[in-house]
Write an enzyme that holds these catalytic residues in place. Structure first.
Site, PDB file in Angstrom:
ATOM      1  N   LYS A  58       0.837  -1.205   0.000  1.00 18.71           N
ATOM      2  CA  LYS A  58       0.000   0.000   0.000  1.00 18.71           C
ATOM      3  C   LYS A  58       0.867   1.249   0.000  1.00 18.71           C
ATOM      4  O   LYS A  58       0.610   2.208  -0.734  1.00 18.71           O
ATOM      5  CB  LYS A  58      -0.950  -0.024   1.205  1.00 18.71           C
ATOM      6  CG  LYS A  58      -2.096  -0.997   1.012  1.00 18.71           C
ATOM      7  CD  LYS A  58      -2.883  -1.310   2.274  1.00 18.71           C
ATOM      8  CE  LYS A  58      -3.892  -2.421   1.961  1.00 18.71           C
ATOM      9  NZ  LYS A  58      -4.599  -2.935   3.114  1.00 18.71           N
ATOM     10  N   GLN A 102      -4.922  -1.629   9.285  1.00 21.52           N
ATOM     11  CA  GLN A 102      -4.813  -2.969   8.690  1.00 21.52           C
ATOM     12  C   GLN A 102      -5.448  -4.011   9.609  1.00 21.52           C
ATOM     13  O   GLN A 102      -5.141  -4.078  10.804  1.00 21.52           O
ATOM     14  CB  GLN A 102      -3.331  -3.300   8.437  1.00 21.52           C
ATOM     15  CG  GLN A 102      -3.112  -4.599   7.715  1.00 21.52           C
ATOM     16  CD  GLN A 102      -3.670  -4.597   6.276  1.00 21.52           C
ATOM     17  OE1 GLN A 102      -3.499  -3.627   5.545  1.00 21.52           O
ATOM     18  NE2 GLN A 102      -4.339  -5.672   5.894  1.00 21.52           N
ATOM     19  N   ASP A 125     -11.085   2.413   3.781  1.00 24.11           N
ATOM     20  CA  ASP A 125     -11.527   1.041   3.485  1.00 24.11           C
ATOM     21  C   ASP A 125     -13.033   0.951   3.263  1.00 24.11           C
ATOM     22  O   ASP A 125     -13.524  -0.083   2.804  1.00 24.11           O
ATOM     23  CB  ASP A 125     -11.160   0.119   4.660  1.00 24.11           C
ATOM     24  CG  ASP A 125      -9.890  -0.691   4.387  1.00 24.11           C
ATOM     25  OD1 ASP A 125      -9.560  -0.887   3.195  1.00 24.11           O
ATOM     26  OD2 ASP A 125      -9.255  -1.124   5.367  1.00 24.11           O
TER      27      ASP A 125
END
Ligand code: NAD
Length: 288
Positions: A58, A102, A125
């Site tokens: 990422k 994460q 997200d």
């Protein structure tokens, strides 16, 4: 895989992701001209090796397109309170347009509480209930990257969604459910199958669009697919040979389907690209 004779058209996730990254890079440059640098804050708690790889990718993806990213690597014994405090600080930081924690988090931390602490306006997200709710009723600020990437692939493949029969296998919060909502919003008639579905093949055989998001190699075989269907394989598994494979028996299904995504090189790179899209969209919203 390349030696298998296919009749289905291949939906190339690598190529599409590349063109999406190029577009993001252009949009980053346009914002830079106005003095705005899009920023993504990534938070990793603990030493999960798979998570460490995802996070590294990422950060690398951001650098490639000119998005400024920060990576907070917090020790596995970080308290929930300390993590929540970090999120509060990132919520307040004007240089940060997207925040990504994460997952999975260590067991002593309540994942739901952490996701809900992220400002919905920075929820890169798209997992915050506010964005999930908006996905149900209207226009979310952020869409979960994997199903969002699948929608881009369908669009790119020219698959007709309006009035189509779409079957999604899997009902997780990160893939199956948001995928079903996105297909519904696009006008498809959607069926969601899962581990308790009685006759999976009876459903999948009706599908003009079949999305498999389960985590079981070869779950979808040729006899389960309607000739000419578009088949999207979200699954990411290690096959018996140790190689990465999806949920779809590619060799068999590609002889029946009209279009199909490979694994690797399908949904995976698109998921990565859509995080960049979510971040640039947030920065553009902020600059408006
Ligand atoms: P999950 O384990 O949360 O959900 C799996 C779903 O499959 C569940 O809803 C379950 O009901 C259903 N299921 C299980 N067995 C089934 C069966 N026999 N028949 C029908 N349905 C069944 O998984 P997830 O997080 O949604 O991920 C699914 C897969 O997609 C995994 O392989 C994961 O690695 C992969 N994935 C890939 C990407 C990507 O970028 N390519 C992103 C996210 C997830």
């Amino acid at each position: 895989m390349s030696s298998v004779p296919t009749t289905a058209r291949l939906i190339d996730g690598n190529a599409l992701a590349r063109s999406i990254r190029d577009d993001v890079a252009r949009r980053v440059a346009a914002l830079a001209a106005r003095g705005v640098v899009p920023g993504l804050a990534v938070v990793l708690v603990g030493e999960n090796p798979a998570s460490a790889v995802y996070v590294r990718n990422k950060v690398k993806d951001c650098a490639e397109v000119g998005i400024a990213s920060t990576l907070d690597r917090l020790p596995a014994d970080t308290s929930e309170t300390a993590l929540l405090e970090r999120i509060v600080a990132l919520n307040a930081d004007p240089a940060v347009h997207g925040i990504l924690v994460q997952l999975p988090l260590p067991e002593h931390i309540d994942e739901h509480r952490v996701i809900e602490a992220i400002s919905p306006a920075k929820d890169a997200d798209g997992f915050h209930v506010s964005n999930v709710g908006q996905l149900v009723v209207g226009e979310p600020l952020f869409r979960p990257c994997t199903p969002y990437g699948v929608m881009k692939m369908l669009e790119h493949a020219g698959t007709r969604l309006d009035g189509a029969e779409a079957v999604v296998i899997g009902r997780s919060n990160i893939v199956g459910k948001p995928q079903a909502l996105m297909l519904l919003a696009a006008g498809a008639t959607v069926t969601v199958c899962h581990s308790r579905t009685r006759d999976l093949a009876a459903h999948t055989r009706r599908a003009d669009i079949l999305v498999a998001a389960v985590g079981r190699p070869n779950l979808v075989t040729a006899d389960m697919v309607k000739p000419g269907a578009t088949v999207i394989d979200v699954g990411m598994n290690r096959g018996a040979d140790g190689k990465l494979c999806g949920d779809v028996d590619f060799a068999g299904v590609s002889r029946v389907a009209g279009a199909i995504t490979p694994v690797p090189g399908g949904v995976g790179p698109m998921t990565r690209a859509m995080l960049l899209v979510n971040t640039i969209e947030a920065a553009e919203r902020g600059a408006r």
